[in-house]
Design a protein around this motif. Sequence first.
Motif, PDB file in Angstrom:
ATOM      1  N   GLU A   1      -3.456  17.432  -0.556  1.00 13.78           N
ATOM      2  CA  GLU A   1      -2.707  16.240  -0.947  1.00 13.78           C
ATOM      3  C   GLU A   1      -1.720  15.868   0.159  1.00 13.78           C
ATOM      4  O   GLU A   1      -1.161  16.748   0.822  1.00 13.78           O
ATOM      5  CB  GLU A   1      -1.927  16.494  -2.240  1.00 13.78           C
ATOM      6  N   PHE A   2      -1.543  14.571   0.379  1.00  8.69           N
ATOM      7  CA  PHE A   2      -0.416  14.109   1.185  1.00  8.69           C
ATOM      8  C   PHE A   2       0.319  13.032   0.400  1.00  8.69           C
ATOM      9  O   PHE A   2      -0.253  12.378  -0.468  1.00  8.69           O
ATOM     10  CB  PHE A   2      -0.861  13.588   2.559  1.00  8.69           C
ATOM     11  N   GLN A   3       1.607  12.888   0.690  1.00 11.65           N
ATOM     12  CA  GLN A   3       2.430  11.909  -0.015  1.00 11.65           C
ATOM     13  C   GLN A   3       2.947  10.864   0.969  1.00 11.65           C
ATOM     14  O   GLN A   3       3.358  11.209   2.081  1.00 11.65           O
ATOM     15  CB  GLN A   3       3.611  12.590  -0.708  1.00 11.65           C
ATOM     16  N   VAL A   4       2.927   9.616   0.542  1.00 11.82           N
ATOM     17  CA  VAL A   4       3.449   8.513   1.349  1.00 11.82           C
ATOM     18  C   VAL A   4       4.532   7.792   0.551  1.00 11.82           C
ATOM     19  O   VAL A   4       4.321   7.415  -0.602  1.00 11.82           O
ATOM     20  CB  VAL A   4       2.331   7.529   1.738  1.00 11.82           C
ATOM     21  N   GLY A   5       5.692   7.614   1.158  1.00 15.86           N
ATOM     22  CA  GLY A   5       6.774   6.904   0.515  1.00 15.86           C
ATOM     23  C   GLY A   5       8.103   7.624   0.660  1.00 15.86           C
ATOM     24  O   GLY A   5       8.167   8.707   1.263  1.00 15.86           O
ATOM     25  N   PRO A   6       9.177   7.034   0.114  1.00 16.64           N
ATOM     26  CA  PRO A   6       9.140   5.767  -0.619  1.00 16.64           C
ATOM     27  C   PRO A   6       8.866   4.579   0.300  1.00 16.64           C
ATOM     28  O   PRO A   6       9.408   4.499   1.398  1.00 16.64           O
ATOM     29  CB  PRO A   6      10.535   5.682  -1.238  1.00 16.64           C
ATOM     30  N   SER A   7       8.008   3.693  -0.175  1.00 21.06           N
ATOM     31  CA  SER A   7       7.660   2.464   0.521  1.00 21.06           C
ATOM     32  C   SER A   7       7.983   1.289  -0.384  1.00 21.06           C
ATOM     33  O   SER A   7       7.876   1.397  -1.614  1.00 21.06           O
ATOM     34  CB  SER A   7       6.176   2.456   0.884  1.00 21.06           C
ATOM     35  N   VAL A   8       8.349   0.186   0.197  1.00 24.76           N
ATOM     36  CA  VAL A   8       8.763  -0.986  -0.575  1.00 24.76           C
ATOM     37  C   VAL A   8       7.605  -1.979  -0.699  1.00 24.76           C
ATOM     38  O   VAL A   8       7.013  -2.402   0.303  1.00 24.76           O
ATOM     39  CB  VAL A   8       9.968  -1.678   0.084  1.00 24.76           C
ATOM     40  N   GLY A   9       7.284  -2.347  -1.933  1.00 24.92           N
ATOM     41  CA  GLY A   9       6.353  -3.435  -2.190  1.00 24.92           C
ATOM     42  C   GLY A   9       4.988  -3.280  -1.555  1.00 24.92           C
ATOM     43  O   GLY A   9       4.352  -2.217  -1.609  1.00 24.92           O
ATOM     44  N   ILE A  10       4.521  -4.343  -0.910  1.00 23.44           N
ATOM     45  CA  ILE A  10       3.177  -4.413  -0.346  1.00 23.44           C
ATOM     46  C   ILE A  10       2.958  -3.377   0.744  1.00 23.44           C
ATOM     47  O   ILE A  10       1.824  -2.976   1.022  1.00 23.44           O
ATOM     48  CB  ILE A  10       2.911  -5.839   0.201  1.00 23.44           C
TER      49      ILE A  10
END
Length: 430
Positions: A257-266
Motif C-alpha cells: 500500500e502507498f498513501q497520497v495526501g492530504p491533497s486538495v480537490g481535483i
Amino acid sequence: MAQILAPSVQWQTRLTKNAMETSSMTSKMWNSVSFKQSKKGAFKSSTKFRICASSSGTINRVEDLLNLDVTPYTDKIIAEYIWIGGSGTDVRSKSRTLSKPVEHPSELPKWNYDGSSTGQAPGEDSEVILYPQAIFKDPFRGGNNILVICDTYTPQGVPIPTNKRAKAAEIFSDPKVVAQVPWFGIEQEYTLLQQDVKWPLGWPVGGYPGPQGPYYCGAGADKSFGRDISDAHYKACLYAGINISGTNGEVMPGQWEFQVGPSVGIEAGGHIWCARYLLERITEQAGVVLTLDPKPIEGDWNGAGCHTNYSTLSMREEGGFEVIKKAILNLSLRHADHISAYGEGNERRLTGKHETASINTFSWGVANRGCSIRVGRDTEKAGKGYLEDRRPASNMDPYTVTGLLAETTLLWEPTLEAEALAAQKLALNV
C-alpha cells in the motif's frame, strides 16, 4: 534489500585473432535487478546490455544512452503524455519533444491519439484529443523532462465517456465546494504477481504461503515480498512531486500500500493516477506484474481497497464532529450510487469479512474497520477531524470517488423525510 529476478539479455561480440569475425550471440535469461539513482536523479535499471571486446572490456552502451544527460547540448525536453485507457484502469502514454522546459500545463500543446486502439473511439472516427492537466518531474529520464497527466476529449471538445476528470472538475469548481477546501488522503493497495504464472510474488507456484498474520508491515525474507519495488516507487513519487505520505506491506503476502495526501480537490486524482503510472513502469522494469484487482486471490485472504480519507473545512474546525455525522447521513442515503462507482469486482471484496462491510449494507462506527465509514478515535476525542470511506476498491477511479464524496456531502440535499428516516437507522447502527 531482497533481490528480484527479472529477464535480461546480454549481447556478446568477440574479435578473433585474424579478422573482425563475430561469434554467435548468447543470452542469459535472468539477472538480478536493483534500482539505482544517477547523479541527475533519474532512476535506472541495472539490466545489462553488453558488448564485449577483447581489448576494451565490457561497455554498457545502452545503459549509457539511457542515462545520457542532454542538457548541455539542447534546450529541448521530452514530455510523456499520460492518459487513462478504455478499461478505465489502464494507463497509456506516449512521448513528444518540446522546444524548451515548461512549468505549467497551459504552456503545453494539446495532442491526439488513436482511440480505436484503446477502446475509446470507433475506427472510422478514431481521433481523441489529449488536454494537458498536470505536470510532474520524470524520475526515469531526469533533467527537465516531464510527465503530463491528461484527460480526453472528442475533436469537438466534448469529454469522452472514460474521462472522469471532467465531471470531478465541475464539482470541485463549485463555489460551495471551493469554500470548504476538501482534503483527501487516499490509501492505494495493490498486489504484485509473478510474471509468467500470475500468482502473487513470494508465493510458491501453485501453492499457498502460511496464513495471514505475520505479513502486515512485516520484515524478513519469509514475510516481505517486493520491498525493492515499494521503496523504488516511494522515491520515484517524491522525485516526481507526488504528495506521497507513506507506504507499508499489507495483510496478504505480496500485497502493498502507498498513501497520497492530504491533497486538495481535483489534485488528489491526478496524484494517484501519476503514482499508478510510476508503479506500472517500475514493475515493468522489474519483470513483475501489477494488479489492482480488488480480490486477486479468492478464499481466506484480504482483498485490495483504496480507502479514501476525507474532510472539509467545517469538519476540521470546532464542532466538526457534528458536520461529519451529517456527511455520513448523506452518504448513507446515496450508498447505492457510490457503490456503483467504486470499482469493478468490488462485490468480491466487500463481503463483511477481512476488514470490510457488506456491499449491501451501509454502516459506520468509531475505530471499526468492518464498517462502510470509519471515524478515528482521535476525531471522536477532538470533536473534529475526518472520516474514512472504506468502500472504494483498489481499481476505483480517484476522480470519480473524490468528486462523489464532495458532491454528496456538500452539494446534494436529501428530503427532510429521507433525512429523518436515515438518522433513525444510523442511530440504531451505532
